[in-house]
Design a protein around this motif. Structure first.
Motif, short mmCIF file in Angstrom:
data_model
loop_
_atom_site.label_atom_id
_atom_site.label_comp_id
_atom_site.label_asym_id
_atom_site.label_seq_id
_atom_site.Cartn_x
_atom_site.Cartn_y
_atom_site.Cartn_z
N ASP A 39 87.20 -53.42 39.94
CA ASP A 39 86.11 -53.73 39.05
C ASP A 39 85.97 -55.34 39.06
N GLY A 40 85.02 -55.67 39.06
CA GLY A 40 84.64 -57.29 39.05
C GLY A 40 83.12 -57.28 39.37
N GLU A 41 82.70 -58.80 39.55
CA GLU A 41 81.44 -59.00 39.80
C GLU A 41 81.21 -59.88 41.14
N PRO A 42 80.93 -59.12 42.12
CA PRO A 42 80.65 -57.87 42.24
C PRO A 42 81.76 -56.98 42.37
N PRO A 43 81.64 -55.68 42.28
CA PRO A 43 82.85 -54.77 42.38
C PRO A 43 83.36 -54.82 44.15
N ARG A 44 84.62 -54.81 44.24
CA ARG A 44 84.80 -54.97 45.86
C ARG A 44 86.10 -53.36 45.98
N ALA A 72 78.80 -44.84 58.81
CA ALA A 72 77.52 -44.55 57.70
C ALA A 72 77.84 -43.72 56.37
N ALA A 73 78.94 -42.82 56.62
CA ALA A 73 79.15 -42.14 55.18
C ALA A 73 80.03 -43.11 54.55
N THR A 74 80.87 -44.01 54.98
CA THR A 74 81.94 -44.72 54.35
C THR A 74 80.94 -45.85 53.56
N LEU A 75 79.86 -46.44 53.98
CA LEU A 75 79.27 -47.47 53.63
C LEU A 75 78.29 -46.85 52.44
N ASN A 76 77.86 -45.61 52.54
CA ASN A 76 77.14 -44.95 51.35
C ASN A 76 77.93 -44.66 50.32
N ALA A 77 79.30 -44.51 50.41
CA ALA A 77 79.96 -43.94 49.54
C ALA A 77 80.52 -45.50 48.57
N ILE A 78 80.53 -46.47 49.42
CA ILE A 78 80.78 -47.88 48.71
C ILE A 78 79.45 -48.05 47.99
N LYS A 79 78.45 -47.94 48.45
CA LYS A 79 77.10 -48.19 47.67
C LYS A 79 76.87 -47.25 46.51
N SER A 80 77.66 -46.15 46.61
CA SER A 80 77.48 -45.05 45.53
C SER A 80 78.70 -45.43 44.43
N GLY A 81 79.55 -46.35 44.71
CA GLY A 81 80.66 -46.74 43.80
C GLY A 81 81.88 -46.01 43.73
#
Length: 642
Positions: free
Chosen positions: A110-115, A76-85
């Motif tokens: 960076d990209g559309e969307p970022p990965r 959960a913490a990892t997914l939140n970190a990804i969402k926060s960029g």
């Protein structure tokens, strides 16, 4: 399936299915104290921290996922970190209903969307297939849980530049392997067995398996036997060392009779040693240019050489060069040359080669004895790495100055030991060790401990161990001389250059000329220092690039047929087929040879050389490994090997 699988579990399964079966059965591993494994883990964590510091210097502070938290919270913490960029995530975790993965680093692209792309720190000097598989699994989980396509993954190896991989190239084989492992985990009552393999070194069940082999009197303990040979012997009804020793089978499928006879004789001697408490030794039949023919006559000026190396320091560091003998033209003494960084390693290497060359100039009949191939191979590597003393080293190799006593032992005698290591054979010729450091691995562990705490007594212990190795090599040389058959005079097969007076001086002059030219380039007006260094190294690039190939051919001249059979770069036990006459083909001849079944990397159009002489070569016209035939194309005026 309730069990959560991981990349490390998958890699362990690919290395040894029996390990997976024990794990799934809930068998608890027995803790084994292993200073080497502890050191590997410690160096791995240090490398991981070093890479993190490098990435943080480029991208800013990493968002760190709590490593001791439950897996669900970490995901959960990892997914939140990804969402926060977050630009850099350390120890990011992913998991679905079957699989989990924890990437050392996740980097935002960076990209559309970022990965996000995974990177891993590995202590190895170069990437391995299991490392790439691990990254590919992380990519698969990232795509499932965070969305988007993951393109690249990067391995930060122990030395050199980071290596990038397009992980999309591996997804299909990854998913096939994942599915096969899932099926294995769902299956009950696995039929697996403990077999020695590369995975044993890092396996928590190693002690358990070794006890099984001992209790079963396994053929695995016969010195020199391979796993493939064990399977062939078992198919012929031989499952124990005692069976092989007392009732060797006939006509074992896929094995030559002489190989079976050799293994049976080795098993018999080991049984004798086990029953009597003493180690029997018996000589083997002499073969021209092999065995005791490789042992020069003793000379009072002979030297004995041993090296200690640390694979965990950068690209590897040879930190101690030890020599025992009459270096000062007096009584034998020990000389140890230390190196604690690359500059000192180069200086110690140059000092060693100059010292050996000067000694040989004063004593033309002297040789340098060592045990196993590590020492000359390390010297070749250092000569190539630092582009120095190449000509002097080549002369010593060409004149057969370095003598490998392990070659003499393996080809010239048979002993009732499970291993032909120096430490095992010392039991026969009466060497006892009493120092704190008693193994090469122990030397590495202690050296790393010295690098950490700087205690001078540690280096004293390591040098004492190296000195003992040199003296033990001298004792072995004397022991082998006492066993030498009366008609086993020193012989050299193949091309060799006879030593000439003053040649050392000539070679030194050429070495100095090379260094002067390189120094001239480095002192030129080229502005970029990297370009100056590159040009200086490129001057003798082609000459240097040819050396490994010639060294490999040169080394194989003293190998036995069995050693060549086991070598994927060679074809061994090759004999000319008398039933097929040479066939004229334009201005060449086609000559047919036969050989027993074996694996080889040779292919049509390669130019192999007959081991007896470096000049005896031909191009492969046809190669059939199933039928064991080899057709060479040779110039009609060159004759052909027999």
């Amino acid at each position: 399936m309730d069990t959560i699988l991981s990349a490390s579990r998958l890699n362990k399964h690919l290395g040894c299915a029996h390990q997976s079966a024990l794990w799934l059965a809930g068998v608890e591993p027995e803790p084994v104290e292993d200073a080497t494994l502890d050191l590997v883990r410690k160096k791995g964590f240090e490398h991981e921290d070093k890479v993190l510091a490098t990435l943080e210097a480029e991208m800013g502070a990493a968002l760190r996922i709590e490593e001791k938290a439950p897996l669900e919270e970490r995901v959960a913490a990892t997914l939140n970190a990804i969402k926060s960029g977050a630009p850099l995530i350390f120890q990011g975790a992913f998991a679905d209903e079957h699989w989990m993965g924890i990437a050392d680093y996740l980097l935002r692209r960076d990209g559309e969307p970022p990965r996000y792309e995974p990177e891993d720190a590995k202590l190895a000097h170069r990437p391995k297939p299991e490392h790439v598989l691990q990254l590919a699994l992380y990519a698969d989980l990232i795509e499932k849980l965070a969305g988007g396509e993951v393109g690249e993954g990067v391995l930060r190896v122990g030395s050199g530049e980071p290596v990038a991989f397009d992980l999309r190239d591996f997804r299909f084989i990854l998913r096939r392997l994942m599915r096969e492992f899932e099926i294995f985990c769902q299956t009950k009552d696995h039929v697996t067995r403990a077999v020695p393999c590369k995975a044993c070194r890092l396996c928590d069940y190693r002690g358990r398996c070794e006890k099984e082999w001992r209790d079963a009197d396994s053929v695995f303990f016969v010195a020199g036997v391979s796993f493939a040979q064990v399977l062939k012997l078992e198919a012929a009804g031989v499952t124990t060392l005692a069976q092989l020793a007392t009732s060797p089978p006939q006509n074992v499928a896929g094995m030559e009779d002489k190989t079976v006879a050799k293994l049976a004789a080795q098993a018999r001697l080991q049984m004798q040693a086990r029953d009597s408490g003493t180690i029997p030794v018996e000589p083997l039949p002499l073969e021209e240019g092999r065995d005791f023919h490789c042992l020069p006559a003793p000379d009072p000026a002979d030297l004995y050489f041993d090296m200690e190396g640390d694979p965990f320091f950068g690209d590897g560091l040879e930190y101690l060069f030890g020599v025992w003998g009459p270096l000062g033209d007096g009584e034998p003494s020990f000389r140890g040359l230390w190196a604690h960084n690359e500059a000192e390693e180069k200086a110690a290497f140059e000092q060693l080669i100059d010292m050996l060359a000067a000694h040989i100039e004063r004593h033309p009949n002297a040789h340098i004895y060592h045990y196993a191939r590590y020492e000359p191979n390390a010297l070749k590597r250092l000569a190539m790495r630092y582009a120095t003393r190449e000509l002097l080293l080549d002369d010593m190799l060409r004149e057969r100055r370095f003598v490998d006593l392990l070659t003499v032992v393996r080809q010239g005698l048979r002993a009732g030991v499970e291993s032909y290591s120096l430490k095992e054979l010392e039991k026969i010729y009466g060497v006892e060790r009493s120092g704190e450091v008693i193994t090469a691995v122990g030397s590495i562990v202690e050296y790393e401990r010295w690098r950490e705490i700087g205690e001078p007594s540690i280096l004293v212990s390591i040098e004492s161990y190296n000195r003992d190795d040199c003296i033990s090599t001298a004792r072995m040389r004397a022991w082998l001389e006492s066993l030498r058959p009366a008609n086993a005079d020193y012989q050299i097969i193949g091309e060799t250059a006879a030593p000439k007076p003053g040649k050392i001086v000539e070679r030194k002059a050429k070495e100095e000329h090379k260094q002067e030219v390189a120094a001239g380039v480095r002192g030129s007006g080229i502005a970029d220092e990297r370009i100056r260094e590159l040009v200086a190294e490129l001057i003798w690039f082609h000459q240097r690039a040819l050396k490994p190939g010639y060294w490999a051919m040169f080394e194989r001249q003293s190998w036995t047929d069995e050693e060549l059979v086991d070598d994927a770069e060679s074809v061994g036990s090759v004999t000319r087929d008398p039933s097929v006459a040479p066939i004229a083909d334009k201005k060449s001849l086609l000559i047919t040879f036969r050989f027993p079944p074996q694996d080889t990397k040779l292919k049509i159009s390669d130019t192999p050389r007959i081991a007896a002489t470096l000049s005896n070569a031909g191009t492969i016209k046809d190669l059939n490994t199933d039928e064991g035939t080899l057709v060479l194309r040779r110039g009609a005026g060159e004759g052909y090997p027999v």
